[in-house]
Design an enzyme around this catalytic site. Sequence first.
Site, PDB file in Angstrom:
ATOM      1  N   TYR A 399       3.979  -0.971   1.267  1.00 16.08           N
ATOM      2  CA  TYR A 399       2.572   0.091   1.551  1.00 16.08           C
ATOM      3  C   TYR A 399       3.226   1.617   1.250  1.00 16.08           C
ATOM      4  O   TYR A 399       2.380   1.883   0.101  1.00 16.08           O
ATOM      5  CB  TYR A 399       1.600  -0.149   3.134  1.00 16.08           C
ATOM      6  N   LYS A 408      -4.415   7.049  -9.198  1.00 17.76           N
ATOM      7  CA  LYS A 408      -4.475   5.745  -8.255  1.00 17.76           C
ATOM      8  C   LYS A 408      -6.227   6.687  -7.009  1.00 17.76           C
ATOM      9  O   LYS A 408      -7.448   6.240  -7.533  1.00 17.76           O
ATOM     10  CB  LYS A 408      -3.980   4.571  -7.580  1.00 17.76           C
ATOM     11  N   TYR A 409      -5.852   6.153  -6.325  1.00 15.58           N
ATOM     12  CA  TYR A 409      -6.911   7.046  -4.818  1.00 15.58           C
ATOM     13  C   TYR A 409      -7.789   8.333  -5.846  1.00 15.58           C
ATOM     14  O   TYR A 409      -8.627   8.365  -5.019  1.00 15.58           O
ATOM     15  CB  TYR A 409      -5.748   7.663  -4.117  1.00 15.58           C
ATOM     16  N   GLU A 472      -8.157  -7.003   7.511  1.00 14.23           N
ATOM     17  CA  GLU A 472      -6.509  -7.128   6.979  1.00 14.23           C
ATOM     18  C   GLU A 472      -6.396  -8.099   7.303  1.00 14.23           C
ATOM     19  O   GLU A 472      -6.538  -8.443   9.584  1.00 14.23           O
ATOM     20  CB  GLU A 472      -5.764  -5.151   7.324  1.00 14.23           C
ATOM     21  N   MET A 500      -9.807 -12.367   4.345  1.00 19.41           N
ATOM     22  CA  MET A 500     -11.344 -11.787   4.199  1.00 19.41           C
ATOM     23  C   MET A 500     -12.017 -12.581   3.927  1.00 19.41           C
ATOM     24  O   MET A 500     -13.211 -12.784   3.820  1.00 19.41           O
ATOM     25  CB  MET A 500     -11.151  -9.985   3.207  1.00 19.41           C
ATOM     26  N   GLU A 522      -8.499  -2.815  -3.250  1.00 17.86           N
ATOM     27  CA  GLU A 522      -7.110  -3.082  -4.437  1.00 17.86           C
ATOM     28  C   GLU A 522      -6.250  -4.270  -4.286  1.00 17.86           C
ATOM     29  O   GLU A 522      -5.668  -3.950  -4.004  1.00 17.86           O
ATOM     30  CB  GLU A 522      -6.411  -1.154  -3.733  1.00 17.86           C
ATOM     31  N   GLU A 531      -2.764 -11.223  -8.967  1.00 16.29           N
ATOM     32  CA  GLU A 531      -2.900 -11.728  -7.368  1.00 16.29           C
ATOM     33  C   GLU A 531      -3.907 -11.959  -6.025  1.00 16.29           C
ATOM     34  O   GLU A 531      -4.012 -11.653  -5.137  1.00 16.29           O
ATOM     35  CB  GLU A 531      -2.691  -9.569  -7.015  1.00 16.29           C
TER      36      GLU A 531
END
Length: 778
Positions: A399, A408-409, A472, A500, A522, A531
């Site tokens: 992570y 990206k963020y 999560e 999820m 993401e 993925e």
Amino acid sequence: MSSDGYLDPESDSYDSRPQFYIGQHDTARSETLTDAQYTHVLNSGFDFVTTPITNHHFRQRVVELYKSHLQDREQWGLSDVAKTNLSLPGPVVPTLTDEDTSYGPSSYVGSLIAYSSPWIDLCSPDPIISSISRQVLNMELVYASFCGARSVIIPGPREDESSSAVMQYSRCIQEALQAANRINIIVHMPMYREPGLEEKAATLSSLLGKANGAGSSAEKEIDIFTTWDSWHTVRSVCNYSARLFVALRIPKRIPEKNLQERWFAEPLHYLTLGDHIFQQNAAGRPSLSRHHQDLIARYMRLKHYPWLILSDVGPGIEALDNLPDPMAIEFPSLAEASKALKESRKPMPTRNNYVAYMKHVERQQPPYSAMETPPLRSFQDWLQSPLQPLADNLESATYEVFEGDPVKYNQYEHAIANAMIEWKGLNKPTAQSPENSDLVVAVAGAGRGPLVTRVIRAAESTGTSIQLWAVEKNQNAYVYLLRQNNLIWNNRVTIVKTDMRGWAGPTSPSGQPYKVDILVTELLGSFGDNELSPECLDGIQRHISRPHGISIPHSYTAHLTPIATPRLFADIASRVVADPNAFETPWVTRLFALDFAAQKAPGHPRFQQAWEFAHPVEISRADQFAERHGNAVKFHTVGGGSISGSSGVNDHNARHCHLTFVCPTRGVIHGLAGYFESVLYASQVQGGTEKVEISILPDQIDRKSKDMISWFPIFFPLKQPLLFPPDSEIEVSMWRQTDDTKVWYEWIVEAYAWVGPKTRVKVGQSEMHSSRKVACLM
């Protein structure tokens, strides 16, 4: 040098640009340098020196061996026809003696690069000469290995027109790799056959008065790819050996970019620069053209960048032979000792002008960019197995790597802020909650919470009142999220531990369910969907309010292009024994030493879109769709048109593409490079802000998400390299397949050549590859 200093730009030990390691090579040198000569060369600024393995005495012995063999045949009274009888015994080169070589083990053998005798003629059409040459090569390599050499440079074929000669040369190199199995073999090849700059050293054939078969290049049309063809033959015969490299001779006239990039993808060990490619500047000192400097700077960006060898630029044999020998007088007289003392006080040799200029070129290189930090350089062409985000729980360190990408963020935060601004501007209703009318935002697959932080920042910057949920499945990350909520987020986030796809959705304290206005995830992989983002979003999009709810990302597309990447092919081939599925695994890697096989053509771009996914799925019966397809793994009734053993409820996430690429120049394909682009948010206001996007496409990343490092490309290898001729069309077929429990890819590549204005024929085809055995589990 500590690693901290290496990474710290303020440290004196930080390498801000590639360092040049410069060696000296003298084509006329026939003996290994003495200690004094070697020291003199190093004091001239060089870092290492080439050395011949054998000398002229040995060469003369070999010549005499051939002549005596012919005399023996004459004495045997053989006819001219019988003289060519290959069943007769041929000459055997006797073992080396101390008169044949001055090369031997030494304390500085690591700074001596062994150079095989240039007179060895492996390509000779005379079977006796080629046999003697093969024996000599093996003897030199084995002796060099005994002396401690780690690599040996071998002159490449003198010409490329004879496929028989090149194949004969290739077979000899293959045998040499087996004979000397502890050293690297470096084939010295010109970038192309530049007229007037051919090899001048005599071969065994010419020493014996034999024609070597090479025609006059001045009368031939120059084909700049012929030397690469020869190299490709050599390394193919040697099965892409990890101990086989190239020493590339840089020409006086730099060729077109296509050929430069072709060699860039090869395993370069040295770049050799002869005195003839240097020009004199106004001060009478050597210099290189801007094209040469750019070529060197480009090749020096490789993780294992090549070392430089300067040929015939001094100090020469005469200067080195005239050096005083400190061991010449063992017991000097007073006068001799005084003279030696005066000699020792002479100033050290000045730095060689060519070395001084190359050090200037080194300083003029562009500094390493933000995309060329030491950690990122270490990832060049390093194979990584794709993640199994649903089957496995990631470690905190993984992570942390992802979170180290601010680009990206920043883009995600920009997309979320734009969505919030436009939501208010369009007066959209929020999800119905009995307690409040805040905008309901959910981060699914929250990990350690970087997107949660960005949602909070976007809400604060836009003055938006939100209700925030974080979902999560990783129980370890869940603990971290709870701590973040207490320490950083001021308990403003409702954290749910679940997959999820099985989340029941947001509920009020009284247990009343309601919907999500903005869903943020993401889940993207290097190929966009690899993925399982589509499958995960199928399972949670039923909680998005209709018709106004927003998914960030909004859509993503997968892109392909055929590439040549010999290093990766060799790496994967070396893994097959331990991993039989190595060639059917889509590898994640920071592709770098590669050559794009295709060129941009009308209607056929170099990078082509394979397929697209968009979210949420826009259908009128969305809830029913989500109820069924969001829980696909729960259904076991086999559908008539589905894959055997599956219900077919995930078939809507299967895809297929057939793409055609144009390849003007001949080459080879080792696999397919895969990339993705994503629209995080598309404005819903007419004339509103532009799309917020991220991209890893080489021709788009600087425009859409410059310096983003979160994703490396994906590589779909071929089990066998696919060679194609000039003016070819490469057709790629790929499938995204599913059986409701896993997702995999299948791919095949075909090569077609045009033989007439309207006629083309298939000239090659790969096997059908499938990653089903290493599929991504749902």
